[in-house]
Design a protein around this motif. Structure first.
Motif, PDB file in Angstrom:
ATOM      1  N   TYR A   1       0.878  -1.150   0.029  1.00 12.31           N
ATOM      2  CA  TYR A   1      -0.161   0.041  -0.006  1.00 12.31           C
ATOM      3  C   TYR A   1       0.885   1.098  -0.011  1.00 12.31           C
ATOM      4  N   ASN A   2       0.531   2.218  -0.713  1.00 12.47           N
ATOM      5  CA  ASN A   2       1.037   3.633  -0.723  1.00 12.47           C
ATOM      6  C   ASN A   2       0.398   4.271   0.389  1.00 12.47           C
ATOM      7  N   GLU A   3       0.927   5.479   0.552  1.00 13.03           N
ATOM      8  CA  GLU A   3       0.450   6.285   1.693  1.00 13.03           C
ATOM      9  C   GLU A   3      -0.977   6.614   1.647  1.00 13.03           C
ATOM     10  N   ASP A   4      -1.494   7.082   0.563  1.00 12.71           N
ATOM     11  CA  ASP A   4      -2.887   7.365   0.458  1.00 12.71           C
ATOM     12  C   ASP A   4      -3.758   5.931   0.545  1.00 12.71           C
ATOM     13  N   GLU A   5      -3.422   4.988   0.226  1.00 11.47           N
ATOM     14  CA  GLU A   5      -4.037   3.619   0.132  1.00 11.47           C
ATOM     15  C   GLU A   5      -3.917   3.124   1.702  1.00 11.47           C
ATOM     16  N   LEU A   6      -3.006   3.618   2.529  1.00 15.53           N
ATOM     17  CA  LEU A   6      -2.863   3.037   3.979  1.00 15.53           C
ATOM     18  C   LEU A   6      -3.961   3.776   4.899  1.00 15.53           C
ATOM     19  N   LYS A   7      -4.253   5.079   4.254  1.00 17.44           N
ATOM     20  CA  LYS A   7      -5.002   5.772   5.202  1.00 17.44           C
ATOM     21  C   LYS A   7      -6.562   5.524   4.798  1.00 17.44           C
ATOM     22  N   ASN A   8      -6.518   4.958   3.626  1.00 15.34           N
ATOM     23  CA  ASN A   8      -8.099   4.686   3.026  1.00 15.34           C
ATOM     24  C   ASN A   8      -8.402   3.130   3.163  1.00 15.34           C
ATOM     25  N   ARG A   9      -7.476   2.232   3.432  1.00 14.80           N
ATOM     26  CA  ARG A   9      -7.682   0.912   3.323  1.00 14.80           C
ATOM     27  C   ARG A   9      -8.536   0.497   4.176  1.00 14.80           C
ATOM     28  N   ASP A  10      -9.367  -0.560   3.880  1.00 19.35           N
ATOM     29  CA  ASP A  10     -10.414  -1.414   4.691  1.00 19.35           C
ATOM     30  C   ASP A  10      -9.576  -1.970   5.857  1.00 19.35           C
ATOM     31  N   ILE A  11     -10.390  -2.141   6.895  1.00 20.02           N
ATOM     32  CA  ILE A  11      -9.810  -2.716   8.303  1.00 20.02           C
ATOM     33  C   ILE A  11     -10.560  -4.153   8.427  1.00 20.02           C
ATOM     34  N   ASN A  12      -9.623  -5.247   8.619  1.00 15.66           N
ATOM     35  CA  ASN A  12     -10.421  -6.267   9.162  1.00 15.66           C
ATOM     36  C   ASN A  12     -10.511  -6.482  10.678  1.00 15.66           C
ATOM     37  N   VAL A  13     -11.850  -6.659  10.946  1.00 16.89           N
ATOM     38  CA  VAL A  13     -12.223  -6.855  12.343  1.00 16.89           C
ATOM     39  C   VAL A  13     -11.632  -8.094  13.165  1.00 16.89           C
ATOM     40  N   PRO A  14     -10.790  -7.598  14.382  1.00 19.52           N
ATOM     41  CA  PRO A  14     -10.321  -8.608  15.120  1.00 19.52           C
ATOM     42  C   PRO A  14     -11.435  -9.283  15.940  1.00 19.52           C
ATOM     43  N   LEU A  15     -10.955 -10.807  16.553  1.00 17.09           N
ATOM     44  CA  LEU A  15     -11.549 -11.398  17.308  1.00 17.09           C
ATOM     45  C   LEU A  15     -11.870 -10.613  18.684  1.00 17.09           C
ATOM     46  N   LEU A  16     -12.967 -10.534  19.228  1.00  9.34           N
ATOM     47  CA  LEU A  16     -13.315  -9.525  20.316  1.00  9.34           C
ATOM     48  C   LEU A  16     -14.162 -10.455  21.095  1.00  9.34           C
ATOM     49  N   THR A  17     -14.869 -11.491  20.698  1.00  9.20           N
ATOM     50  CA  THR A  17     -15.742 -12.101  21.458  1.00  9.20           C
ATOM     51  C   THR A  17     -15.002 -12.910  22.635  1.00  9.20           C
ATOM     52  N   GLY A  18     -15.474 -12.812  23.765  1.00  5.34           N
ATOM     53  CA  GLY A  18     -14.825 -13.631  24.957  1.00  5.34           C
ATOM     54  C   GLY A  18     -13.989 -12.897  25.622  1.00  5.34           C
ATOM     55  N   ALA A  19     -13.437 -11.545  25.185  1.00  5.25           N
ATOM     56  CA  ALA A  19     -12.639 -10.608  25.879  1.00  5.25           C
ATOM     57  C   ALA A  19     -13.674  -9.790  26.894  1.00  5.25           C
ATOM     58  N   SER A  20     -12.839  -9.304  27.941  1.00 10.46           N
ATOM     59  CA  SER A  20     -13.651  -8.155  28.637  1.00 10.46           C
ATOM     60  C   SER A  20     -13.825  -6.838  27.726  1.00 10.46           C
ATOM     61  N   ILE A  21     -14.919  -6.363  28.144  1.00 16.03           N
ATOM     62  CA  ILE A  21     -15.402  -4.991  27.381  1.00 16.03           C
ATOM     63  C   ILE A  21     -14.292  -4.022  27.096  1.00 16.03           C
ATOM     64  N   ASP A  22     -13.581  -3.791  28.386  1.00 19.46           N
ATOM     65  CA  ASP A  22     -12.531  -3.059  28.471  1.00 19.46           C
ATOM     66  C   ASP A  22     -11.198  -3.319  27.453  1.00 19.46           C
ATOM     67  N   ASP A  23     -10.913  -4.710  27.627  1.00 20.73           N
ATOM     68  CA  ASP A  23      -9.819  -5.000  26.583  1.00 20.73           C
ATOM     69  C   ASP A  23     -10.374  -4.799  25.008  1.00 20.73           C
ATOM     70  N   ALA A  24     -11.444  -5.156  24.653  1.00 22.03           N
ATOM     71  CA  ALA A  24     -11.832  -5.151  23.629  1.00 22.03           C
ATOM     72  C   ALA A  24     -12.183  -3.535  23.046  1.00 22.03           C
ATOM     73  N   LYS A  25     -12.360  -2.642  23.872  1.00 18.56           N
ATOM     74  CA  LYS A  25     -12.627  -1.340  23.640  1.00 18.56           C
ATOM     75  C   LYS A  25     -11.136  -0.770  23.329  1.00 18.56           C
ATOM     76  N   LYS A  26     -10.209  -1.362  24.213  1.00 16.49           N
ATOM     77  CA  LYS A  26      -8.795  -0.831  24.139  1.00 16.49           C
ATOM     78  C   LYS A  26      -8.162  -1.037  22.705  1.00 16.49           C
ATOM     79  N   THR A  27      -8.540  -2.453  22.187  1.00 15.75           N
ATOM     80  CA  THR A  27      -8.095  -3.066  20.981  1.00 15.75           C
ATOM     81  C   THR A  27      -8.429  -2.187  19.879  1.00 15.75           C
TER      82      THR A  27
END
Length: 807
Positions: free
Chosen positions: A667-693
């Motif tokens: 990715y170039n700089e502009d693509e890095l700014k606008n690239r899509d994000i893959n959602v991480p695994l959050l189920t099972g984590a504490s709500i505080d840890d999930a929000k921090k991630t």
């Protein structure tokens, strides 16, 4: 002195005549003996051998065809030819009747003691009569071999010792037949080993692999037949004075030499991807004359995938796949209410076309994709200074055509593109600018580059029935007029010449690979039964057409085409791609020729088009080049452009192929700014840890519930969302209905409106196609239909496009 003994004279004359006659006869006999024993020795020896020896071929196993990773595309399996010996069959019938008669006598006298197996079934049961067995055997053979009962009856009553019943019979069937007759002591039903060709991938890469039915060959089966076929063996057996075969000890078998295996450069997974999206493009755009695609390594000439749609099933190659080709035949011949004879003829012709490899054997007008060749020729000849040259496009150019003025239009009608530099002319695909470039090259130079890039000759690809491109000749020949300045104008933007897809992708490879025209190939190697490589294809340079410096400039120019005009090109985040689309009028097609002669052409009515796209990546050092062609798509106004039909198809193909080949995005700089994000695994984590991630990833989030642990998340792990998307974290269990939201109608919306609507409805999205921020873009498709209920936070894929570009 007078002869006083006439009788003595008569005797002398008689003796002389007789001696002369016998001498002539002796010479004739001696000459004939010399001719028979010396001159015609082989002929009469063969005749004698035919009387004293019987010969039967033993088929060699045909080599297999594999893809580049060893997946089987074609293989031969052992089958059998079942036959009957009529003379022995009658002897078997008599022998069976004798056994039955003896059994009946033994039963009558009480001498017969039946035998039973462990389950109490009587062994060695005989029929009531041999005649009854023959009747049942006739029915049995008819069912097992799927032949008429009359064929078996005729065979067992024939003269001689051999009558074939059925070829290509599977082993299981042969075993059943063998057991059935062996139980009755019959030895007159026999079988010879043979081979049968199977195609496990059915229609995948059918036009490349080809097929054989024993004496007809297509594709690789034809071009590599000398390697695949092997050498048949033979069994020679002696015959007695009555022509009967002597026992086995008087026979000699020469073992067959099995064929070698062929390994393709084609990858089955890539081939599947090409065919999948060709089918989708063809059906969505109502293509009338098939679609095709080629993926090649421009550095070596190796073909990674070569596809056409519709394809055909190699295991049933003469079965038409749909009505497209037969309808095309009707259209060409101007048939609207076909008779039965016309239907039969049209179907036969359509089948032959279906078997033809469109990528290799069919020509078409390349349209604006050919501007790559015109541009490369221009830069190599230095007919312009690209830094200072420009051309004003008014939307139309006027040429003197005898006593009349002929107008040739740009795809952007008056007022046209206006003033354009070389790069802008290529990016905007400006026809008048390229007419000027063609004029500056001149007819002779243009012709020389047409030939240098390989359009006037076969590419040498290892597939049969290759066609050759065509262009009006420099000088008038029999039946053909010389190229005119008007022909040159049309040719400069790809409308007067015809080429094959394999010629075009090979020529474009030369334009971007340093200038080297290569010989394309679909077979990597041939391997014999002992694992020895007996033939291997490698990079073959036919000639250098342009300099490496010119080639580098063409790569850069085509990369700029994509960067400056993503709406008409394949533009995938993380990959540097160069490309050019094209739309041509298919004026060489019979129905179009007829309509042109009838002066009945109207926009979107009688004309047909070819919509194509060619692209390569990485742009600075290409490893892949892809050509996609939709031949005669829907010719409604605005529907038939290469940017509308071929570009989305090429993009879908590359989005799957690039990761499959391990080509990671950068990715170039502009693509890095606008690239899509893959959602991480959050189920099972504490709500505080999930929000921090999520905070560390810069992803917005909404907490739903009063719990302390994430029990569910939306979108799910691994799903992509846009950079300003939102993840919903559930800390308590909710019913399905409580989590559902309604998908809005977004077709036709601008990126700004679509973005607001998506987040208003508590959904996410990813953009496909045109960069969503590009001016004039709008939503063409949405992955979920409006009104559908989906879980809150679901990612909706939006496909954007713009109407600002045609080619």
């Amino acid at each position: 002195m007078i002869n006083t003994n006439p009788s003595k004279t008569m005797k002398f004359r008689t003796k002389f005549v007789m001696t002369a006659v016998f001498s002539v006869l002796f010479v004739a006999v001696a000459a004939n003996f010399f001719k028979i024993s010396v001159l015609d020795n082989k002929k009469y020896q063969d005749m004698a051998n035919n009387q004293h020896f019987a010969s039967m071929a033993v088929s060699a196993h045909r080599g297999s065809i594999y893809d580049s990773k060893g997946v089987v595309f074609a293989k031969s399996a052992t089958v059998y030819t079942v036959f009957v010996d009529p003379k022995q069959f009658n002897a078997d019938v008599k022998s069976l009747q004798n056994r039955i008669d003896k059994r009946n006598l033994d039963k009558a006298s009480g001498k017969y003691v039946p035998k039973f197996d462990e389950e109490g079934n009587e062994l060695d049961v005989l029929p009531a009569s041999a005649e009854e067995f023959v009747a049942k055997a006739t029915e049995f053979i008819s069912i097992k071999l799927e032949i008429a009962q009359s064929k078996f009856t005729a065979a067992i009553n024939a003269e001689g010792q051999y009558r074939e019943l059925k070829g290509k019979v599977e082993k299981a069937t042969v075993d059943e037949i063998n057991e059935y007759f062996s139980d009755m002591g019959f030895i007159s039903i026999g079988y010879n080993e043979d081979t049968k060709r199977y195609y496990p991938q059915d229609d995948l890469a059918a036009s490349v692999v080809g097929y054989t039915n024993g004496n007809v060959f297509y594709g690789i089966e034809a071009s590599y037949n000398k390697y695949l076929s092997g050498v048949d063996g033979r069994t020679i057996s002696a015959k007695d004075s009555h022509g009967n075969a002597l026992p086995y000890k008087y026979s000699k078998t020469y073992d067959p030499q099995d064929g070698s295996d062929v390994y393709l450069t084609i990858d089955r997974e890539i081939q599947y991807i090409l065919e999948k999206y060709l089918k989708e493009m063809t059906e969505e755009n109502y293509v009338k004359n098939r679609s095709c695609a080629i993926l090649m390594n421009p550095k070596t000439g190796a073909i990674l995938g070569m596809a056409q749609y519709p394809s055909f099933n190699l295991n049933d190659p003469r079965e038409l796949n749909g009505d497209m080709l037969i309808n095309k035949v009707y259209t060409e011949k101007n048939i609207y209410s076909p008779t039965e004879k016309e239907k039969e003829d049209a179907e036969a012709e359509a089948v032959e076309r279906q078997l033809r490899n469109k990528c290799v054997s069919e020509r078409y007008e390349p349209g604006s994709v050919f501007k790559i060749i015109t541009a490369a020729s221009t830069l190599e000849e230095k007919t312009i200074d690209t830094d200072t040259w420009s051309h004003y496009c008014s939307g139309v150019e006027t040429f003197k055509d005898g006593q009349r003025d002929l107008q040739i239009h740009c795809h952007k009608l008056p007022p046209g593109h206006g003033m354009r530099t070389f790069q802008q002319a290529l990016t905007d695909s400006c026809n008048p600018a390229f007419m000027e470039l063609g004029k500056l090259l001149g007819i002779e130079k243009f012709h020389s580059y047409f030939e240098a890039f390989g359009f006037a000759e076969e590419t040498g690809i290892d597939l049969p029935a290759e066609a050759v491109g065509d262009i009006p000749p420099i000088e008038e020949t029999e039946g053909r007029k010389a190229m005119t300045h008007i022909d040159l104008a049309y040719s400069a933007f790809g409308q007067c010449e015809t080429v094959t897809p394999i010629e075009l992708i090979t020529a474009c490879s030369a334009a971007i690979n340093g200038g080297y025209l290569l010989q394309p190939y679909v077979v990597d190697k041939v391997v014999d039964g002992d694992g020895n490589i007996v033939m291997k294809n490698e990079r073959t340079v036919r000639r250098q057409v342009i300099s490496e410096d010119t080639s580098a400039k063409i790569r850069e120019a085509l990369r700029t085409v994509v960067v400056d005009n993503p709406s008409g090109n394949v533009d995938i985040k993380g990959y540097a791609i160069g490309g050019k689309s094209g739309t041509s009028e298919r004026r060489s097609e019979p129905e179009v020729v007829r309509n042109l002669n009838d002066n009945s052409v109207t926009e979107g009515n009688s004309l047909e088009y070819g919509a194509s796209y060619i692209c390569f990546t990485p742009a600075d050092d290409p490893e892949l080049i892809l050509l996609v062609l939709a031949d005669m798509p829907d010719n409604s106004p605005g529907a038939y452009y290469g940017s509308k039909c071929a570009v989305p198809c090429a993009e879908n193909m590359l989005k799957e192929i690039l990761p499959y080949l391990g080509m990671s995005p950068e990715y170039n700089e502009d693509e890095l700014k606008n690239r899509d994000i893959n959602v991480p695994l959050l189920t099972g984590a504490s709500i505080d840890d999930a929000k921090k991630t999520l905070d560390e990833m810069g992803i917005r989030h909404v907490e739903i519930g009063n719990g302390i642990e994430v029990v569910e998340q939306s979108p799910q792990t691994g799903k992509a969302i846009s950079k300003d998307g939102c993840v919903y974290l559930y800390t308590e269990k909710y019913t399905e209905s409580e989590k559902m939201v309604k998908v809005p109608y977004l077709i036709g919306c601008s990126p700004e409106v679509a973005n607001q609507s998506i987040y208003l409805y508590e959904l996410n999205y990813t953009a496909k196609g045109v960069v969503s921020s590009q001016s004039g873009s709008y939503v063409k498709k949405q992955s979920y239909e409006a009104g559908t209920y989906v879980p809150k936070g679901t990612t909706i894929e939006l496909e954007f496009e713009t109407d600002t570009f045609t080619d």
